[in-house]
Structures are given as structure tokens and as C-alpha cells.
Design an enzyme around this catalytic site. Structure first.
Site, mmCIF file in Angstrom:
data_model
loop_
_atom_site.group_PDB
_atom_site.id
_atom_site.type_symbol
_atom_site.label_atom_id
_atom_site.label_comp_id
_atom_site.label_asym_id
_atom_site.label_seq_id
_atom_site.Cartn_x
_atom_site.Cartn_y
_atom_site.Cartn_z
ATOM 1 C CD GLU A 307 1.226 -9.967 -6.131
ATOM 2 O OE1 GLU A 307 0.633 -9.058 -5.531
ATOM 3 O OE2 GLU A 307 2.428 -9.907 -6.413
ATOM 4 C CG ASP A 336 9.274 -5.053 -2.757
ATOM 5 O OD1 ASP A 336 10.273 -4.424 -3.155
ATOM 6 O OD2 ASP A 336 8.752 -4.878 -1.646
ATOM 7 C CG ASP A 759 -4.234 2.675 0.265
ATOM 8 O OD1 ASP A 759 -4.244 2.821 1.499
ATOM 9 O OD2 ASP A 759 -4.801 1.721 -0.296
#
Length: 1056
Positions: A307, A336, A759
Site C-alpha cells: 500500500e 497496523d 465487514d
């Protein structure tokens, strides 16, 4: 506006004593579409459910002002006394009614005028009336008549006399104020109450045929399956049995998918009404400050290698510049991985935001992600009117380019810094040894210094080091909390001119609060992946800002519409919004190849399935682009809910409230665990105290009697207190790894643990408690992100989603175990979420059936008779018409629908099948499922932004689809050869098998194209696997069905 009955024509004589009845004016209200309608008691308004009441509108009587064409005579007290009672509902018959008192006051004043001034035309104040009636005294009425119609020109009379004709046709004097009721003209000038949102139903001309076709196809499928069962193929019972089992499952799977689509709806938000209620000066808000609730924005990241920090930084910049009150917005990023690269990239982003955010506010920039803004293909000067825009844009573009260079150079800067500090540490260690040994360094002594990672201020980085060490490794480091942008002041801070920079005169230069958070990690704890990181942010944000609403975004999903948060807030703050647990926005993607080869846009799901669920209990939570109600995340039930009983949930009744219990008290028997109230939030008193505050601040505005569970206007105008050291220390404590011990975090509170698709489970738990959710499709996309366009990455992404669904099916979150607060069709939708991966088993078998049919020379039916073909035609045509109508009400394209069908077969035969196997291994053998982080594209290849599309990365997920393609191709060749060279060719069986084989190959075409790479350069491994599969299939078929008979050579002719 107001409307009145047509005035009765009167004589122009001022001395007449004719008794003129009072003219009535009706209330009006603005409809959801913005039109204004006049209402009276005789009108019927259809208000939803609990809000239907006769007191939404009334009639009241006012007196019309005297104009040259309206000259009522003086009235006696006896006549006036009959009109004191207002014409309206009974609740307004009290003397305190502003309509009654105002009407009475106006009539009394006019009586006094008549008594004092004789036949003065019914005026109240003689002096003012004389001035306003000067036109009459001068006999100028003829000048005010329209030449052709001879009608009196009211507008001209108002202009020339500066008359105040009131609101609508109601007359008010300048100094009119009723001390008894406290009402004045300003109260009647207030805008009528308006809802913030409205439902836009799908036209009946589309929805009714859609429903009829679904029912018709259900009947046709039932008849077809019954016919198939009654007519087996006696020559190939094994082929018939396999096909009938697969077809029954496909019919069941289709029902699970289509039934929740019975009631699709659209919604629209009114941003102007939101501004009038919350951001406009009013008696309850005299300063005009924003009364909107606070919003905490969460961004999650884990690995700067997959990322890129530049992508994350652009996302942060788009959020910092969002159009929402600065003092009400707080931003948190969860790293994280505890990487110093992400930390320093965020610091650079905040520094650049000091000029980027005011630039966006000054010129109303869209989108506010600088990378996307500067890469737009449209004209940047469109609709820009300020003369310094071009100069400002040129300057900010140069600053952004320098910002990108600094971000790209951060790894090298950090590496050199660490080398320098580590070298200094070695020299100091060497110096200490020499001092201990009289300035002599022992030759056998080895200097050992830990290769640490250093921050810019010369201290050790508390997170993960480049060279892992104890307490500084991935999964083993301390908690980190850094406020990178302080809490903004409550009042705007205006900028000014600055030489060499931009002119921000009159522009608010404040930035929202921005905090970097990396939770503590230790080796002996289960950190629960992304769900654990999000729960840590929930606790830290509750201590620092405690926004009653939480917006969750991935690091590559930026805000494309700067007013997206406001649009979501319209639903939360509207009447009935206290029952909404979250607002889900559709996911939109950039960087997808124009043909969307692998259905990355997923519009069938986001514009079809999710829009349909919005007509039930609400869409499912899909992991990003979602605005939560903090109180709902804490595991509490809604203030009001319904329970559904009966076979199809047709009986609806209000749900009973659950009595709170103490921590020592056992849970109530007979109640679903999800309906029990949460109690164990941890040992932080500050966090526990923040729960009630968040619940109150998240309530809708109580500005209408139909708003239930509301808060008073102006309750959120108090400035937020500044952060202090004890508050920061408490925030660090709640992100420690031990905080969740002996609590309900992850089980009932916050994001739910136990699934890689946390989710869906989190949203399911909220719906299970009776909450509702809303799907918010904005005119301009709310958020945009990236999606993997590489085939391997795309399949791994689908594998993770499908694996999570299998976990849901085998857990207590299965919709079969849901509460009675879940609607029947909503329950079916959640059942489909857990069941759809199992369709892959039957899909793979069915994809091999055409090949088996061609190999064996048999078909799934005895013969292609008229009944089979007719059923097949009806089922196919109804499916086509249903799809066309679905395309009509959802707004998707036919090509998008076809791409979705193709990838359903590709993903079902590869990723879904692997997910079922992984799920079974976890349930049976307890083997944990590995989680693969999806790589975020940074578009580093300037020559070809779609270069990743052609990269072939071999994975075991390719094996089954590749076998399906090769087996069907080999079967086509064998079937055609057998039919051509047979004594009695059976063309019907060949056509049947070949048709279905081509159907399979057409769906597999994108997969085959992906294996070919760029310009057909197929990797060697594809040839190897293709050859192995072809040889294996051929040899296997020879063993199963060897050639029979002997070969004779009669005249050169071969016979079998």
C-alpha cells in the site's frame, strides 16, 4: 407562500357599510420534490406510518390589506365577534394560538381605526394608512388599472406606495408583535419544515413487469424440473442424475439471489435543507455556527510495500479538504504495521495540506485528491472565475510535484539517517571500551550495536525496525499515538496575502485534527487482523474526539465528492434517522481497463443487489465507504425496532425493550444473544462515560413533532475542549494489546472477530438487533478507489471474500439462526451471502457435463423433443427479460451485466471452489486460513497504466478453469469426429453437447485471454499444463471407453 380566495368585488366608495366576510388563507408546505402546495383540513396527505396526523396543516383567518380594489366597509363589534374563532383543528382553538391571537389583534386594531377615523377604509394606524392610501385620495385608481383587462395592478400599487402586502396575501404591519404569544412577522417568514431525504420509487411500469416475470420464471422452473424428473434418460442415467442435481441447485441459488430484489428503491438527499437546519443563523443558533454532529474518519493500512505511502497520503489530503465543519471533523489512520515510512509520509502530507486545503476551499476544487485532480483529462479552468486561479494552480502543482519527490525519497532518507545514527552509536561504544581499557581497544573485542531505526528527532522509532529486534518487530512493538494536526479552533481562522505563496484572504486555513495510531502488538496475543485495528481506533477516537459518527475508508479510497459526508448526514439527521446504524456508499474504481475484463467495477452488485436491499432492511456492509453510528457499533439495540413472525415474516409488531442487566447477572433465557445489552467495554472509565455522550449527539434534530428521540437545536454549539496529557495517556492505554481481555470487544462490541470478512458479519449483527441501514448513491461519486486488474490478484481477492462467506455459513452468524427482528427477505439475502460459494461445486460439474456428453455420445435428455426445447426457450427468454428490466431500474449497462456473468463462471470454478475447500478444512481439521493483503496500484508505469493487466502470475487457482477449457475443446473435436464418421450420425446429441460446450467456452473467454498475456505471449507453464491435461484426458477416456470391434481393410476402406 399562501393563497387566498378571490376577493369579492366591492364598490370604490369608502363610506360603504357592506359586511365583508373575512378572507381565509391556507397554510402551505413544501413537498419532497420542492414544489409548494396549499393545504387545508379537507386535503389528505399521505404521511408514512407514525407521522400521519391531522395537525400537520390548519386553516387560519387573516384580514386582507385595503387596496384600491379591496375596500371593505366598517364592521360592527357584533359582526366581528363571530369571526374570532380560527378555522382550524381543535388543538389550535386555545387563546395562545399565534394564528388566533394574531387574527384577533388585526381585527381589533381595524375596529379601533374605524371608530377613531370613521369610514377610513378599515385601517389600523391612521397616519400610516393615509400615506399608503394617498393614491386613492388623488383619484389615481385609473392609472393603476391595466389598460386592456381593466383589472387592478397589485404589483404596481405595491411598488408605488411601498406597501407591505405580507406573506402571501396576509397583511402585517411593521411594528406588529404579539406580546401574548411572542410571535411576530419573522415567525411567519420562516421556511416550512422540510425533510432532509426522500425515497424515489422505481416506476411501476418497470417494477411490476419485473416482479411478474420473476414469478412466472419461478413457475416455469418448477414445471421444467418436474418434467426433467419424470423423463429420465434411460441410456445415460448417470448423466441425467448429475445434471438434474445441478439444475435443482441452480434454481435454488437463483431464488436466493432474485427474491431480495423484489423492492428496489432510490433515495435523494436535500443538502440545502441540511444547511438551513444546521448551518444557518436562527434563534437557537444566533452565531450561525454549525450544529452538525462530529465525524471521525478511519483509514486503515498495514504494509507500505503493498500500500504505497503516496496513495495513502493522497487519501488523507482528500479527507483533510472535505466540505464539513473543520471543528467537527477528526481523522485517524491505523498503521497496523507500525512502519516509520508511513509515519513520516503522513507528516509530509499534513505539511502539504497547509496550502492544499485552503487552495481547494478558495477555488472549490473537485476532486480534492491532488493526484486525481492533476491527472484529469478535462479543462481545469471550467467554471473557474477568479483571475488568480491559473497562477494558483501552477504554483500548487509545482508544490505537489515536490511533495511527491519527497515521499518517493523517504525510504532513502530514512536509510541514510539510520546509518548515520547507528555509526555514531558504534563510535560511542568504541570510545567507551577504549576508556575502560586505558585508551586501547582489545583486538579480540567485537563491537555489537543494535541496528536501530531512527526518527528525525534522533530517538528510536517505537514501531517496527528495518532490522527486526525484540519489541521492534512486525507483530511485536509498542503502541504509538501522534497528533499530527492539533485540534482546530472553534472559530474560523482567515488567511491573508503571502508573498511567494498563495493569497488566502478570507479563506479558512484551519485543518481538522489528524492522528497517527499504531496499536500495541505482542507475540502472545491474537490481534484479529483488520477488525482488531478498527476496534483500537474506535476506542482511541472515543477518548480524543468521540464523534457520534464514524466514516470507514481503505487507504486507497479517497473522497471524490467533497460533500459526501454531508449527504450521508442527511439520512442520519432526518426523521427516523435514529434507527439507522450505518450509511453504505457504493464503491467506484479508477484505473480499470476500458473493457473491464474481470468485472472489477462490480456494478451488478453495487447498483443492483445493494439498491434492492435498500428497499428491505438495508444494504450489507462491504468494508469501506461506510458511515457508522458509533452507538450502534457498541452493540446496543435501536431505540425502536420491529419483530416479524410467521412463515414469511408477514406479521409485524413492535419489539419489546430489553431490560439492562448487571455484569454479575446471567443472560436472560429465551433471548437471542445478539439482543442482550453489552456490558463489558473494558476498564477505562473515560471511555465508558463517552458512550452516553455519543448517543445523545448522534440523535436527529427535534425540530418537528414527528421527530422521535431527538435532541434540542443548538445542543452541539459548545466548543470541543483541547487535548491534555491525561487524555492522551488514556488513549494510548485503550490501544494496548491487553485492553480487550475479559471484554466483549469483537464478540458483541465493535467490529466482529472470527472471519476474514469482518465487514459482512459486523453489518449482519446490527441488522440482527433491529437496526436499519441506508444505501446512499450520490449524483457525483462519493468515493473512488483502486482495484486489482491483474487476473491473479483479482482471483485472490475473490478467494478471500468467498472464504469469509464459508466461515459465516459454518458459524453462529448463519442467517438460519437470526432473530425475529430480521426481515424475511433480508434473511434470505444473508443466507445467500453464506451459501453462494457452494454453488461452485455444482458449477464445476456442470461445466464438464457438455464434454462428458460429447465424449459419450449421450445427452442429458433422451432426445431434443419439443417439450425440452420449449421449456428451455421459456426459461432463457424470461431470464433475458428479467435481466433487461434489472438493467433498466439499476442503471447498469448490458456489457457490464455480461462481464459479471462471465466472471461468475470464472470465479466460481476457481476461487469459490478453493474457498469451499479451505472452509471445510478449517471446520473439520482446524487449519487456519491465510490472509493475503490486496496490493494497491500506484500507477507507476507512465507508458501503460494497464500494464498490470497483461502480467501472468501463475497460481493454483488457474488449474480448474484451464481444465474446463481444454476438456471442452478436446470434447468438441472428438464429438464432431465421432458424429461425422459414424454409420448413423446423431446430430441432435452433437448439437446439444456442442451448444452447451460453446456456452462454457464463451464464459471462459476473459480467462483464456488473461492467460495469453500481452499480444498473445503465452507463458511456457500454460503450454505445459495444457499438454498435460490434454494427454491425461485422452488417455483417461480411452481407458474408460476403449474402441470396440476389429478393423478390416476391404478395398482400402477402414471399418470399426
Amino acid at each position: 407562500m399562501a393563497s387566498s380566495s378571490n376577493p369579492r368585488r366591492q364598490s370604490s366608495s369608502l363610506g360603504g357599510e357592506s359586511d365583508r366576510p373575512p378572507q381565509s388563507v391556507k397554510f402551505a408546505r413544501r413537498t419532497s420534490s420542492g414544489r409548494v402546495v396549499s393545504l387545508s383540513r379537507d386535503d389528505e396527505i399521505d404521511l408514512p406510518g407514525d407521522y400521519s396526523t391531522q395537525n400537520d396543516y390548519i386553516n387560519y383567518t387573516v384580514m386582507m390589506p385595503p387596496t384600491p380594489d379591496n375596500q371593505p366597509g366598517g364592521s360592527s363589534a357584533a359582526n366581528d365577534s363571530s369571526g374570532d374563532k380560527p378555522d382550524g383543528p381543535t388543538m389550535y382553538h386555545t387563546p395562545s394560538s399565534r394564528f388566533h391571537s394574531e387574527s384577533q389583534r388585526v381585527r381589533i386594531g381595524r375596529q379601533g381605526g374605524d371608530e377613531d377615523g370613521g369610514s377610513g377604509g378599515g385601517g389600523g394606524d391612521a397616519g400610516k394608512l393615509d400615506r399608503r392610501m394617498s393614491v386613492l385620495k388623488n383619484n389615481n385608481k385609473s392609472m393603476l388599472l391595466r389598460s386592456q383587462t381593466q383589472d387592478f395592478d397589485h404589483n404596481r400599487w405595491l411598488f408605488e406606495t411601498k406597501g407591505k402586502y405580507g406573506i402571501g396575501n396576509a397583511y402585517w404591519q411593521d411594528d406588529s408583535f404579539d406580546h401574548e404569544t411572542g410571535m411576530s412577522m419573522q415567525d411567519f417568514m420562516d421556511k416550512p419544515w422540510k425533510p432532509l431525504t426522500r425515497k424515489v420509487h422505481v416506476p411501476a411500469g418497470v417494477l411490476s413487469p419485473y416482479r411478474v416475470l420473476i414469478v412466472f420464471r419461478m413457475i416455469a422452473l418448477a414445471l421444467f424440473l418436474a418434467w426433467r424428473v419424470r423423463n429420465p434418460n434411460r441410456d445415460a442415467m448417470w448423466l441425467w442424475g448429475i445434471s438434474i442435481v445441478c439444475e435443482i441447485w441452480f434454481a435454488f441459488s437463483w431464488l436466493l439471489d432474485i427474491l431480495p430484489k423484489f423492492n428496489p428503491i432510490n433515495r435523494a438527499a436535500d443538502l440545502a435543507a441540511l444547511k438551513d437546519k444546521f448551518d444557518t443563523q436562527s434563534p437557537s443558533n444566533p452565531t450561525g455556527r454549525s450544529d452538525l454532529p462530529g465525524v471521525d474518519v478511519f483509514i486503515s493500512t498495514a504494509d507500505p510495500e503493498k500500500e504505497p505511502p503516496l496513495v495513502t497520503a493522497n487519501t488523507i489530503l482528500s479527507i483533510l479538504a472535505v466540505d464539513y465543519p473543520v471543528e467537527k471533523l477528526s481523522i485517524y489512520i491505523s498503521d497496523d504495521g507500525g512502519a516509520i515510512l508511513t509515519f513520516e509520509a503522513m507528516a509530509e502530507a499534513v505539511k502539504f495540506a497547509e496550502v492544499w486545503v485552503p487552495f481547494c476551499r478558495k477555488h472549490n476544487i473537485e476532486p480534492r485528491n491532488p493526484d486525481s485532480y492533476f491527472n484529469q483529462k478535462t479543462d481545469p479552468t471550467k467554471n473557474k472565475k477568479q483571475p488568480d486561479f491559473v497562477k494558483d494552480r501552477r504554483w500548487i502543482k509545482r508544490e505537489y510535484d515536490e511533495f511527491k519527490v519527497r515521499i518517493n525519497g523517504l525510504p532513502e532518507v530514512i536509510r541514510k539517517r539510520c546509518q548515520m545514527y547507528n555509526k555514531n552509536e558504534e563510535m560511542q561504544e568504541k570510545k567507551l571500551i577504549q576508556e575502560k581499557n586505558s585508551g586501547v581497544l582489545p583486538p579480540d573485542h567485537k563491537i555489537e550495536v543494535t541496528k536501530a531505526t531512527w526518527m528525525a528527532d534522533g530517538t528510536h522509532w517505537p514501531g517496527t525496525w528495518f532490522n527486526p529486534a525484540p519489541d521492534h518487530a512486525k507483530g511485536d512493538h509498542a503502541g504509538i499515538l501522534q497528533i499530527m494536526s492539533k485540534v482546530p479552533e472553534n472559530d474560523p481562522v482567515m488567511g491573508g496575502p503571502d508573498e511567494g505563496r498563495l493569497d488566502f484572504t478570507g479563506i479558512d486555513i484551519r485543518l481538522p485534527m489528524f492522528a497517527y495510531v499504531s496499536r500495541e502488538k505482542r507475540k502472545c496475543y491474537d490481534h484479529n487482523k483488520k477488525a482488531g485495528a478498527m476496534n483500537a481506533l474506535v476506542r482511541a477516537s472515543a477518548i480524543l474526539s468521540n464523534g457520534p459518527f464514524i466514516l470507514n475508508l481503505d487507504c486507497d479510497h479517497y473522497i471524490y465528492n467533497s460533500q459526501a459526508i454531508r449527504e450521508g448526514m442527511c439520512y442520519m439527521m432526518d426523521r427516523g434517522g435514529d434507527r439507522i446504524c450505518y450509511i453504505q456508499f457504493p464503491q467506484r474504481f479508477e484505473g480499470i481497463d476500458p473493457s473491464d475484463r474481470y468485472a472489477n467495477h462490480n456494478t451488478v452488485f453495487f447498483d443492483g443487489n445493494m439498491r434492492a436491499l435498500d428497499g428491505l432492511q438495508g444494504p450489507v456492509y462491504v468494508g469501506t465507504g461506510c458511515m457508522f453510528r458509533r452507538y450502534a457499533l457498541y452493540g446496543f439495540p435501536p431505540p425502536r425496532a420491529n419483530e416479524y413472525s410467521g412463515v414469511f415474516g408477514q406479521n409485524k409488531a413492535p419489539a419489546k425493550n430489553i431490560r439492562p442487566r448487571s455484569e454479575e447477572e446471567e443472560p436472560l433465557t429465551g433471548i437471542h444473544p445478539d439482543l442482550d445489552l453489552p456490558k463489558k467495554f473494558g476498564n477505562s472509565t473515560m471511555f465508558t462515560d463517552s458512550i452516553a455522550v455519543a448517543e445523545f449527539q448522534g440523535r436527529p434534530l427535534a425540530d418537528h413533532f414527528t421527530v422521535k428521540n431527538g435532541r434540542p437545536p443548538g445542543a452541539l454549539l459548545i466548543p470541543r475542549p483541547p487535548l491534555d496529557a491525561p487524555t492522551a495517556a488514556e488513549a494510548i492505554a485503550v490501544i494496548s494489546c491487553w485492553y480487550e481481555d475479559n471484554t466483549e470487544w469483537g464478540d458483541r462490541v465493535g467490529w466482529i472477530y472470527g472471519s476474514v470478512t469482518e465487514d459482512v458479519v459486523t453489518g449482519y449483527r446490527m441488522h440482527n438487533r433491529g437496526w436499519r441501514s441506508v444505501y446512499c448513491i450520490t449524483k457525483r461519486d462519493a468515493f473512488r478507489g483502486t482495484a486489482p486488474i491483474n487476473l491473479t490478484d483479482r482471483l485472490h481477492q475473490v478467494l478471500r471474500w468467498a472464504t469469509g462467506s464459508v466461515e459465516i455459513f459454518f458459524s453462529k452468524n448463519n442467517a438460519f439462526l437470526a432473530t425475529s427482528r430480521l426481515k424475511f427477505l433480508q434473511r434470505i439475502a444473508y443466507l445467500n451471502v453464506g451459501i453462494y460459494p457452494f454453488t461452485s461445486i455444482f458449477l464445476v460439474v456442470y461445466c464438464f457435463l457438455p464434454a462428458l456428453s460429447l465424449f459419450s455420445g449421450q445427452f442429458i435428455v433422451q432426445s431434443l423433443d419439443i417439450a425440452f426445447l420449449l421449456y428451455l426457450l421459456i426459461i432463457t427468454l424470461t431470464l433475458v427479460f428479467i435481466s433487461l428490466l434489472e438493467v433498466k431500474w439499476s442503471g447498469i449497462g448490458l456489457e457490464e451485466w455480461w462481464r459479471n456473468e462471465q466472471f461468475w463462471v470464472i470465479g466460481g470454478s476457481s476461487a469459490h471452489l478453493a474457498a469451499v475447500l479451505q472452509g471445510l478444512l478449517k471446520v473439520i481439521a482446524g487449519i487456519e486460513i491465510s490472509f493475503t493483503l490486496t496490493s494497491k496500484s500506484s500507477n507507476e508505469d507512465e507508458d501503460d497504466i494497464y500494464a498490470d493487466l497483461y502480467v501472468v502470475k501463475w497460481t493454483s487457482l488457474f488449474i480448474v478453469p484451464l481444465m474446463i477449457i481444454i476438456v471442452n475443446l478436446v470434447a468438441l473435436v472428438i464429438g464432431f469426429a465421432r458424429t461425422v464418421y459414424s454409420i448413423i450420425p446423431e446430430w441432435s446429441k452433437l448439437f446439444g453437447g456442442a451448444f452447451f460446450s460453446f456456452w462454457v467456452l464463451a464464459h471462459m473467454y476473459p480467462f483464456a485471454k488473461g492467460l495469453m498475456g500481452r499480444k498473445g505471449r503465452v507463458p511456457t507453464i500454460i503450454y505445459v499444463w495444457s499438454g498435460l491435461i490434454s494427454i491425461t484426458v485422452s488417455l483417461l477416456w480411452i481407458v474408460i471407453s476403449p474402441p470396440q470391434g476389429n478393423i478390416k481393410n476391404d478395398g482400402g476402406e477402414f471399418k470399426f
